[in-house]
Design an enzyme around this catalytic site. Structure first.
Site, PDB file in Angstrom:
ATOM      1  N   SER A 128       0.570  -1.171   0.375  1.00 35.26           N
ATOM      2  CA  SER A 128       0.328  -0.385   0.090  1.00 35.26           C
ATOM      3  C   SER A 128       1.125   1.324  -0.072  1.00 35.26           C
ATOM      4  O   SER A 128       0.115   2.565  -0.091  1.00 35.26           O
ATOM      5  CB  SER A 128      -1.135  -0.157   1.070  1.00 35.26           C
ATOM      6  OG  SER A 128      -0.472  -0.444   2.303  1.00 35.26           O
ATOM      7  N   THR A 226      -0.951   3.771   5.151  1.00 37.52           N
ATOM      8  CA  THR A 226      -0.689   5.087   4.924  1.00 37.52           C
ATOM      9  C   THR A 226       0.949   4.402   5.835  1.00 37.52           C
ATOM     10  O   THR A 226       0.499   3.950   7.732  1.00 37.52           O
ATOM     11  CB  THR A 226      -0.793   6.377   5.088  1.00 37.52           C
ATOM     12  OG1 THR A 226      -1.679   6.348   4.297  1.00 37.52           O
ATOM     13  CG2 THR A 226       0.397   7.043   5.540  1.00 37.52           C
ATOM     14  N   THR A 244       2.132   7.394   0.669  1.00 34.41           N
ATOM     15  CA  THR A 244       0.695   6.151   0.580  1.00 34.41           C
ATOM     16  C   THR A 244       0.220   5.959  -1.347  1.00 34.41           C
ATOM     17  O   THR A 244       1.096   6.721  -1.714  1.00 34.41           O
ATOM     18  CB  THR A 244      -0.714   6.079   1.130  1.00 34.41           C
ATOM     19  OG1 THR A 244      -0.755   4.918   0.662  1.00 34.41           O
ATOM     20  CG2 THR A 244      -0.484   7.562   0.563  1.00 34.41           C
ATOM     21  N   ARG A 254      -6.953  10.585  -7.844  1.00 28.90           N
ATOM     22  CA  ARG A 254      -7.811  10.996  -6.665  1.00 28.90           C
ATOM     23  C   ARG A 254      -6.318  11.061  -5.307  1.00 28.90           C
ATOM     24  O   ARG A 254      -5.971  10.881  -5.419  1.00 28.90           O
ATOM     25  CB  ARG A 254      -8.766  10.196  -5.968  1.00 28.90           C
ATOM     26  CG  ARG A 254      -8.867   9.804  -4.794  1.00 28.90           C
ATOM     27  CD  ARG A 254      -8.304   8.421  -3.618  1.00 28.90           C
ATOM     28  NE  ARG A 254      -8.523   8.874  -1.873  1.00 28.90           N
ATOM     29  CZ  ARG A 254      -7.827   8.413  -1.345  1.00 28.90           C
ATOM     30  NH1 ARG A 254      -6.649   8.081  -1.123  1.00 28.90           N
ATOM     31  NH2 ARG A 254      -8.564   8.657   0.299  1.00 28.90           N
ATOM     32  N   THR A 277      -3.527   7.360   9.449  1.00 31.73           N
ATOM     33  CA  THR A 277      -4.228   6.335   8.291  1.00 31.73           C
ATOM     34  C   THR A 277      -5.242   5.973   7.861  1.00 31.73           C
ATOM     35  O   THR A 277      -5.706   6.034   9.093  1.00 31.73           O
ATOM     36  CB  THR A 277      -2.531   4.882   8.777  1.00 31.73           C
ATOM     37  OG1 THR A 277      -3.413   3.996   8.066  1.00 31.73           O
ATOM     38  CG2 THR A 277      -2.681   4.530   9.934  1.00 31.73           C
ATOM     39  N   GLY A 278      -5.603   5.738   6.870  1.00 30.83           N
ATOM     40  CA  GLY A 278      -7.030   4.987   7.324  1.00 30.83           C
ATOM     41  C   GLY A 278      -7.309   5.604   5.366  1.00 30.83           C
ATOM     42  O   GLY A 278      -6.732   6.018   5.178  1.00 30.83           O
TER      43      GLY A 278
HETATM   44  N1  GLY Z   1      -5.021   7.339   3.864  1.00 29.36           N
HETATM   45  C1  GLY Z   1      -4.391   7.599   3.045  1.00 29.36           C
HETATM   46  C2  GLY Z   1      -5.362   7.670   1.896  1.00 29.36           C
HETATM   47  O1  GLY Z   1      -6.691   7.706   1.739  1.00 29.36           O
HETATM   48  O2  GLY Z   1      -4.694   8.154   0.951  1.00 29.36           O
END
Ligand code: GLY
Length: 368
Positions: A128, A226, A244, A254, A277-278
């Site tokens: 990721s 992340t 990330t 995006r 993160t998330g």
């Molecule tokens: N937290 C990483 C993302 O939403 O791209």
């Protein structure tokens, strides 16, 4: 639930949503160690010397830490602060190792967080972040990263960057150039190439296979771990970095919270820093990392500040609280915090006495 996490163990966890293993857990989140200073009087306790190394050309006095340079005889105390590095997820241990190698030799927090992020970005088994990261809906790996230097207050960030293995170092280059803060897409890539970064295919055989398997399901948001890293060096200077590939199968272009200063990461060395993160959209909505640092500025501990922010997120999303969002925080005094909305998030901590991962406090279970 839209998580898709993986651990540093490639055999068991590549692209799989298995829970993170907790290793060598010796402290609860936010627990103080003997070398962490109390937060009760934040305006004064960073002045308390904590001898670590002595002598040599690199010696620093307490006055130098306060910005008042003063020549002192040789073999004086160099460091007043215990170095510490704190990262997200269990792959944070790999980040911490790379960063700790720098901190323990008297290197800067900025170099440490960059090295930590590079280690994770360069590992194709970590799916990721960086090389081998989750592709977007078109099968292209688009990377986001940002870095903040607490000592100078400088920042650098890149988003939707393609073909560069270590976006954190491109972000660092943006920081060093100190002309702009945030470069995106084709502009970020041409900047990177101008600065000598090498273009390469970031898809690995595993990521190509995974994409082919996922595509028929059109499964958006399949993974979003992340790497976020906070460090304090022996001079008391702090830095934060995050990197990330963003949400798996995200729409082209995006951008999540990670490269957005204030959303995914923030640092004010007078107070401390935070990184998340998330699901980035939910962090952007509340300027998550900035809010945590502001909570700390007004007296909350890093732990309580993370919990307070996530409480706000939970309130905003009370009818759809099926996503993961987590933050870690570090005060200038070296106090740590970690909280998440869902179970499964762990943080990794390294200092002179500890090298472990531990679960964060979870909303609804450990804090209301
Ligand atoms: N937290 C990483 C993302 O939403 O791209």
């Amino acid at each position: 639930m839209t998580q898709g996490r993986r651990t540093g163990n490639p055999k068991t966890t590549l692209f799989s949503p298995l829970r993170h293993q907790v290793r060598h857990c010796r402290d609860s989140p936010g627990a103080r160690s003997s070398n962490q200073l109390p937060l009760a009087n934040p305006s004064a306790n960073h002045l308390i010397p904590q001898p670590l190394f002595s002598g040599g050309d690199e010696a620093y006095s307490n006055q130098e830490c306060l910005g008042k340079k003063e020549k002192k005889p040789e073999r004086r105390i160099m460091a007043q602060f215990q170095p510490l590095i704190l990262s997200t997820w269990d792959f944070g241990r790999e980040a911490n190792q790379a960063g700790w190698d720098i901190l323990v030799r008297g290197g800067t927090a900025l170099d440490a967080v960059e090295a930590g992020a590079r280690a994770v970005e360069s590992n194709p088994e970590i799916t990721s972040v960086g090389y081998g990261g989750y592709p977007n809906e078109m099968g292209v790996v688009q990377l986001d990263a940002a870095i903040i230097d607490g000592k100078t207050g400088r920042m650098g960030a890149v988003a939707a960057l393609e073909g560069i293995r270590n976006p954190i170092s491109v972000a660092r280059k943006v920081l060093e150039k100190n002309r702009h803060i945030f470069l995106v897409g084709a502009g970020a890539k041409s900047f990177a190439l101008r600065e000598g970064f090498r273009e390469e295919n970031l898809n690995t055989p595993q990521s190509v296979r995974w994409y082919a398997e996922q595509l028929p399901q059109s499964q958006q948001n399949a993974g979003h771990d992340t790497v976020g890293i906070l460090a304090r060096d022996a001079r008391g200077d702090m830095a934060v970095a995050c990197s990330t590939s963003g949400l798996a199968l995200k729409w082209c272009g995006r951008v999540g919270d990670s490269p957005l200063i204030g959303a995914g990461l923030y640092l004010d060395q007078a107070v401390g820093g935070a990184v998340g993160t998330g699901v980035g959209e939910r962090a952007i909505e509340v300027c998550g990392a900035f809010a945590i640092v502001e909570f700390m500025r007004y007296g909350l501990s890093p732990q309580k500040a993370c919990e307070q922010l996530l409480r706000r997120v939970a309130e905003r999303n009370r009818n759809r609280l099926n996503f993961q969002l987590a933050f870690i925080a570090l005060s200038r005094e070296g106090e740590t915090g970690a909280a998440s909305l869902q179970e499964g998030f762990v943080f990794a901590l390294r200092d002179s006495t500890r090298d472990h991962t531990a679960p964060s406090a979870v909303f609804g279970r450990d804090y209301p």
